[in-house]
Motif scaffolding. Structure first.
Motif, PDB file in Angstrom:
ATOM      1  N   GLY A  38     -31.574 104.419  49.411  1.00 24.43           N
ATOM      2  CA  GLY A  38     -31.969 104.342  48.004  1.00 24.43           C
ATOM      3  C   GLY A  38     -31.757 105.669  47.301  1.00 24.43           C
ATOM      4  O   GLY A  38     -31.077 106.567  47.810  1.00 24.43           O
ATOM      5  N   GLU A  39     -32.407 105.779  46.138  1.00 21.96           N
ATOM      6  CA  GLU A  39     -32.190 106.947  45.281  1.00 21.96           C
ATOM      7  C   GLU A  39     -33.155 108.094  45.625  1.00 21.96           C
ATOM      8  O   GLU A  39     -32.739 109.136  46.125  1.00 21.96           O
ATOM      9  CB  GLU A  39     -32.389 106.459  43.847  1.00 21.96           C
ATOM     10  CG  GLU A  39     -32.216 107.489  42.778  1.00 21.96           C
ATOM     11  CD  GLU A  39     -32.440 106.865  41.402  1.00 21.96           C
ATOM     12  OE1 GLU A  39     -31.999 105.711  41.172  1.00 21.96           O
ATOM     13  OE2 GLU A  39     -33.063 107.526  40.562  1.00 21.96           O
ATOM     14  N   ALA A  40     -34.437 107.857  45.373  1.00 23.35           N
ATOM     15  CA  ALA A  40     -35.442 108.907  45.580  1.00 23.35           C
ATOM     16  C   ALA A  40     -36.808 108.245  45.708  1.00 23.35           C
ATOM     17  O   ALA A  40     -37.003 107.132  45.216  1.00 23.35           O
ATOM     18  CB  ALA A  40     -35.437 109.861  44.381  1.00 23.35           C
ATOM     19  N   GLU A  48     -44.293 106.087  47.566  1.00 21.76           N
ATOM     20  CA  GLU A  48     -43.599 106.791  48.662  1.00 21.76           C
ATOM     21  C   GLU A  48     -44.081 108.242  48.732  1.00 21.76           C
ATOM     22  O   GLU A  48     -44.279 108.798  49.812  1.00 21.76           O
ATOM     23  CB  GLU A  48     -42.082 106.740  48.433  1.00 21.76           C
ATOM     24  CG  GLU A  48     -41.460 105.358  48.577  1.00 21.76           C
ATOM     25  CD  GLU A  48     -41.718 104.417  47.404  1.00 21.76           C
ATOM     26  OE1 GLU A  48     -42.034 104.927  46.299  1.00 21.76           O
ATOM     27  OE2 GLU A  48     -41.609 103.192  47.582  1.00 21.76           O
ATOM     28  N   PHE A 108     -39.585 103.327  50.478  1.00 18.72           N
ATOM     29  CA  PHE A 108     -39.622 101.915  50.074  1.00 18.72           C
ATOM     30  C   PHE A 108     -40.880 101.186  50.565  1.00 18.72           C
ATOM     31  O   PHE A 108     -40.813 100.231  51.325  1.00 18.72           O
ATOM     32  CB  PHE A 108     -38.338 101.184  50.559  1.00 18.72           C
ATOM     33  CG  PHE A 108     -37.159 101.458  49.655  1.00 18.72           C
ATOM     34  CD1 PHE A 108     -36.974 100.759  48.464  1.00 18.72           C
ATOM     35  CD2 PHE A 108     -36.245 102.453  49.980  1.00 18.72           C
ATOM     36  CE1 PHE A 108     -35.908 101.033  47.619  1.00 18.72           C
ATOM     37  CE2 PHE A 108     -35.170 102.741  49.137  1.00 18.72           C
ATOM     38  CZ  PHE A 108     -35.004 102.014  47.958  1.00 18.72           C
ATOM     39  N   ASN A 124     -33.346 107.831  51.658  1.00 17.60           N
ATOM     40  CA  ASN A 124     -32.950 108.089  50.268  1.00 17.60           C
ATOM     41  C   ASN A 124     -32.002 109.275  50.209  1.00 17.60           C
ATOM     42  O   ASN A 124     -32.009 110.119  51.109  1.00 17.60           O
ATOM     43  CB  ASN A 124     -34.194 108.436  49.444  1.00 17.60           C
ATOM     44  CG  ASN A 124     -35.037 107.223  49.119  1.00 17.60           C
ATOM     45  OD1 ASN A 124     -34.569 106.296  48.468  1.00 17.60           O
ATOM     46  ND2 ASN A 124     -36.273 107.211  49.595  1.00 17.60           N
ATOM     47  N   HIS A 139     -30.163  97.903  43.035  1.00 19.67           N
ATOM     48  CA  HIS A 139     -31.427  98.467  43.504  1.00 19.67           C
ATOM     49  C   HIS A 139     -32.525  97.402  43.374  1.00 19.67           C
ATOM     50  O   HIS A 139     -32.590  96.721  42.352  1.00 19.67           O
ATOM     51  CB  HIS A 139     -31.783  99.697  42.659  1.00 19.67           C
ATOM     52  CG  HIS A 139     -32.825 100.553  43.302  1.00 19.67           C
ATOM     53  ND1 HIS A 139     -34.142 100.162  43.407  1.00 19.67           N
ATOM     54  CD2 HIS A 139     -32.743 101.769  43.898  1.00 19.67           C
ATOM     55  CE1 HIS A 139     -34.824 101.102  44.028  1.00 19.67           C
ATOM     56  NE2 HIS A 139     -34.000 102.089  44.339  1.00 19.67           N
TER      57      HIS A 139
END
Ligand code: URA
Length: 203
Positions: free
Chosen positions: A45-47, A52, A59, A85, A158
């Protein structure tokens, strides 16, 4: 403990004390990633978001719940795959990561992937896809297998975007159902490459 797990733990310790960009000042803690150290498929994923950041796990908020449901549909559990991420600390107010933050964090994911050596990298969203495949467009390239020189990348929308938009949710669910077929194809290719390599000395 396996050698791979030990290697990932060394990288995790480095991530937890990272001060390469200013995100470590605003985040509560780092989120290095988790799962099988020998996973065939990884999800990037991104961040980290707020949940989280609180838990130190990737996630685990609303987007994570959707990711888990999608994994169940293809008979995969979080323990069998690896989830991480591109950015290891939460950007303030979930803003987009800055190019310098992505650059500072790059080596950690590279090192993690070098240990895990997955057959397939499923990128979640545009940022993760463009990290591996800068010229990609998520609207056009989602659900396509992109064979890069060092990785096989399968971009999907996403899960957070799918929670906001019904057509993204449908595309994400459909692309996910294709992951087992992509993995089967890749393992056939890997086997035939291994056989060719083994056959060579006999020729
Ligand atoms: N969104 C991401 O991109 N990563 C997470 O870990 C959670 C939400």
């Amino acid at each position: 403990m396996s050698q791979n797990t030990e290697k990932l733990q060394i990288i995790e310790r480095e991530i937890r004390k990272c001060e390469k960009c200013s995100l470590c000042k605003t985040a509560l803690q780092a989120v290095p990633g988790e799962g099988s150290s020998t996973a065939k498929v990884v999800f990037i994923g991104e961040a980290p978001g707020a949940t989280e950041d609180k838990t130190g796990r990737p996630f685990v908020g609303r987007a994570g719940n959707l990711l888990e449901k999608l994994l169940e549909k293809i008979n995969l559990s979080r323990e069998e795959v690896w989830i991480g991420n591109i950015i290891k600390h939460r950007p303030p107010k979930n803003r987009d990561p800055l190019p310098e933050e992505i650059k500072a964090c790059r080596g950690y994911l590279e090192n993690q992937l070098a240990v895990i050596k997955p057959s397939l990298i499923v990128t979640l969203g545009r940022f993760a896809m463009n990290h591996f495949y800068p010229e990609g467009k998520i609207t056009k390239d989602h659900g396509k297998l992109i064979k890069l020189h060092n990785f096989n990348v399968f971009p999907v929308y996403h899960p957070a975007a799918a929670l906001r938009n019904r057509s993204f949710a449908e595309a994400l669910a459909k692309d996910f159902l294709n992951i087992p077929n992509v993995l089967t194809e890749l393992s056939k290719n890997e086997k035939s490459t291994n056989n060719t390599m083994m056959a060579k000395p006999l020729l």
